[in-house]
Design a protein around this motif. Structure first.
Motif, PDB file in Angstrom:
ATOM      1  N   LEU A 140      23.628  33.556  11.482  1.00 56.63           N
ATOM      2  CA  LEU A 140      22.085  33.410  11.265  1.00 56.63           C
ATOM      3  C   LEU A 140      21.730  32.362  12.107  1.00 56.63           C
ATOM      4  CD1 LEU A 140      19.923  34.272   9.653  1.00 56.63           C
ATOM      5  CD2 LEU A 140      20.261  32.528   7.921  1.00 56.63           C
ATOM      6  N   MET A 141      22.545  31.476  12.729  1.00 52.60           N
ATOM      7  CA  MET A 141      22.213  30.310  13.489  1.00 52.60           C
ATOM      8  C   MET A 141      22.010  30.768  15.018  1.00 52.60           C
ATOM      9  SD  MET A 141      24.226  26.822  14.411  1.00 52.60           S
ATOM     10  CE  MET A 141      24.003  26.128  12.639  1.00 52.60           C
ATOM     11  N   MET A 142      22.924  31.955  15.401  1.00 50.00           N
ATOM     12  CA  MET A 142      22.862  32.059  16.952  1.00 50.00           C
ATOM     13  C   MET A 142      22.275  33.432  17.145  1.00 50.00           C
ATOM     14  SD  MET A 142      24.352  29.484  18.156  1.00 50.00           S
ATOM     15  CE  MET A 142      23.993  30.285  19.652  1.00 50.00           C
ATOM     16  N   LEU A 143      22.368  34.416  16.494  1.00 43.82           N
ATOM     17  CA  LEU A 143      21.732  35.797  16.781  1.00 43.82           C
ATOM     18  C   LEU A 143      20.136  35.735  16.922  1.00 43.82           C
ATOM     19  CD1 LEU A 143      23.983  38.377  14.750  1.00 43.82           C
ATOM     20  CD2 LEU A 143      23.736  38.191  17.133  1.00 43.82           C
ATOM     21  N   PRO A 144      19.334  35.122  16.082  1.00 39.65           N
ATOM     22  CA  PRO A 144      17.862  34.834  16.196  1.00 39.65           C
ATOM     23  C   PRO A 144      17.609  34.199  17.515  1.00 39.65           C
ATOM     24  CG  PRO A 144      18.485  34.975  13.841  1.00 39.65           C
ATOM     25  CD  PRO A 144      19.896  34.615  14.508  1.00 39.65           C
ATOM     26  N   ALA A 145      18.447  33.024  17.775  1.00 44.19           N
ATOM     27  CA  ALA A 145      18.344  32.147  18.990  1.00 44.19           C
ATOM     28  C   ALA A 145      18.480  33.076  20.060  1.00 44.19           C
ATOM     29  CB  ALA A 145      19.315  31.001  18.774  1.00 44.19           C
ATOM     30  N   ALA A 146      19.660  33.650  20.103  1.00 42.45           N
ATOM     31  CA  ALA A 146      20.075  34.841  21.536  1.00 42.45           C
ATOM     32  C   ALA A 146      18.729  35.678  21.610  1.00 42.45           C
ATOM     33  CB  ALA A 146      21.293  35.391  21.169  1.00 42.45           C
ATOM     34  N   SER A 147      18.319  36.261  20.556  1.00 40.25           N
ATOM     35  CA  SER A 147      17.314  37.408  20.440  1.00 40.25           C
ATOM     36  C   SER A 147      15.840  36.664  21.047  1.00 40.25           C
ATOM     37  CB  SER A 147      16.948  37.734  18.939  1.00 40.25           C
ATOM     38  OG  SER A 147      18.191  38.563  18.508  1.00 40.25           O
ATOM     39  N   ALA A 148      15.433  35.475  20.634  1.00 37.92           N
ATOM     40  CA  ALA A 148      14.418  34.870  21.101  1.00 37.92           C
ATOM     41  C   ALA A 148      14.349  34.655  22.523  1.00 37.92           C
ATOM     42  CB  ALA A 148      14.065  33.726  20.331  1.00 37.92           C
ATOM     43  N   ARG A 149      15.766  34.329  23.144  1.00 39.75           N
ATOM     44  CA  ARG A 149      15.459  34.121  24.589  1.00 39.75           C
ATOM     45  C   ARG A 149      15.198  35.347  25.544  1.00 39.75           C
ATOM     46  NH1 ARG A 149      15.450  31.760  28.665  1.00 39.75           N
ATOM     47  NH2 ARG A 149      16.885  30.581  29.536  1.00 39.75           N
ATOM     48  N   PHE A 150      15.246  36.531  24.959  1.00 40.23           N
ATOM     49  CA  PHE A 150      14.713  37.610  25.825  1.00 40.23           C
ATOM     50  C   PHE A 150      13.382  37.883  25.637  1.00 40.23           C
ATOM     51  CE2 PHE A 150      19.176  39.032  24.673  1.00 40.23           C
ATOM     52  CZ  PHE A 150      19.678  39.108  25.986  1.00 40.23           C
TER      53      PHE A 150
ATOM     54  N   GLY B 157      21.526  41.581  14.136  1.00 44.09           N
ATOM     55  CA  GLY B 157      22.176  42.048  15.515  1.00 44.09           C
ATOM     56  C   GLY B 157      21.483  43.088  15.986  1.00 44.09           C
ATOM     57  N   VAL B 158      20.643  44.091  14.811  1.00 44.83           N
ATOM     58  CA  VAL B 158      19.974  44.998  15.266  1.00 44.83           C
ATOM     59  C   VAL B 158      18.711  44.384  16.294  1.00 44.83           C
ATOM     60  CG1 VAL B 158      18.345  46.668  14.732  1.00 44.83           C
ATOM     61  CG2 VAL B 158      20.590  46.616  13.490  1.00 44.83           C
ATOM     62  N   VAL B 159      18.241  43.428  15.968  1.00 53.04           N
ATOM     63  CA  VAL B 159      17.084  42.778  16.508  1.00 53.04           C
ATOM     64  C   VAL B 159      17.498  42.444  17.885  1.00 53.04           C
ATOM     65  CG1 VAL B 159      15.264  40.787  16.498  1.00 53.04           C
ATOM     66  CG2 VAL B 159      16.063  41.934  14.348  1.00 53.04           C
TER      67      VAL B 159
END
Length: 292
Positions: A212-222, A265-267
């Motif tokens: 929950l810490m990393m996946l939304p952050a990694a998604s926002a980077r795109f 992960g889907v996001v």
């Protein structure tokens, strides 16, 4: 149609208090953990966050060994263990030839093995699964108060040290040359990571809290390259992931923690393809350049 939407989207939270607490707790976690994840990603410390998530396990397991599934002892133990792992790995990399990623990996493996061993000494396989994967549907008022306190501390620290944290992400050597906040900012940030991982441990366990810490952050980077919008977008993605994950777990009878992380992960994969800085956009830009 309206009745169907109510049954699918609203009824699970309107009818069951445990779903309300799960949603409230997971949204709180997103509010604190997702901005911290953005800074972890910008520092290229994503895997270090995963290592520290496992590093809290021995402390939480020690609290469980002596007091059972009590929130306060497990939380205090997790904080102590997380601090030891973060400081220990940093000290090894600073005073020896080993780099921080290697020392963090070593501490992580030792911590994971020790934590599983401690839980197994007293508990059953069910207790081990609880510690490793959490029980977001079992959050009580005490757990929500703890998570709320961690989120409040996180937001205050981010507000006070925002410029120093951003500067350290971009150029830590420059920050240390012009300000005394360089080294303190690094350790303050590590403290925020440990705090939010301990908060996430209550709901998602040690194996999934970093998701929950990393996946939304990694998604926002795109979608953006600016830090402030990236943090806001990461929080919104975290909110959507928690809501959709809980609904999926309710209607499909799936484990709630993994459902939340899989929703994130889907996001992430959608962002890879369709984000403004994603694969399709980059390919379209290269195609236009060839034509020009």
């Amino acid at each position: 149609m309206i009745d169907l939407l109510y049954v699918v989207l609203i009824a699970p939270f309107a009818d069951f208090a445990f779903m309300q607490r799960a949603l409230f707790g997971s949204l709180l976690l997103s509010l604190g953990a997702c901005p911290v994840g953005v800074f972890l990603m910008l520092r290229r410390m994503s895997l270090s966050g995963d290592a520290m998530a496992h590093g809290i396990l021995p402390g939480a397991a020690a609290g469980f060994l002596f007091f059972g599934l009590e929130i306060l002892p497990m939380t205090i133990g997790g904080l102590i263990a997380g601090a030891i792992v973060a400081l220990g790995a940093g000290a090894v990399s600073r005073f020896t030839v080993q780099r921080e990623d290697a020392s963090m990996a070593a501490f992580y493996l030792i911590s994971l093995a020790l934590g599983v061993l401690l839980v197994s000494m007293r508990g059953s396989s069910v207790d081990l699964m609880h510690v490793l994967f959490g029980t977001v549907l079992a959050l009580d008022n005490e757990a929500l108060a703890l998570i709320g306190g961690i989120v409040a501390v996180t937001l205050v620290v981010l507000f006070v040290f925002w410029r120093a944290l951003v500067a350290e992400c971009l150029d830590p050597l420059f920050l240390r040359s012009v300000s005394r906040l360089g080294t303190p900012a690094h350790f303050i940030f590590l403290g925020l990571v440990v705090l939010n991982l301990v908060g996430g441990f209550q709901a998602l366990g040690t194996l999934l809290s970093v998701g929950l810490m990393m996946l939304p952050a990694a998604s926002a980077r795109f979608w953006t390259s600016r830090v402030e919008p990236m943090c806001v977008l990461a929080v919104l993605i975290g909110f959507a992931s928690c809501l959709s994950g809980l609904l999926l777990s309710y209607h499909a009878a799936l484990p709630s923690g993994p459902a939340i992380i899989l929703s994130a992960g889907v996001v992430y994969f959608v962002s890879i393809m369709f984000g403004t800085r994603g694969a399709l956009r980059a390919r379209a830009i290269r195609h236009r350049h060839r034509i020009a």
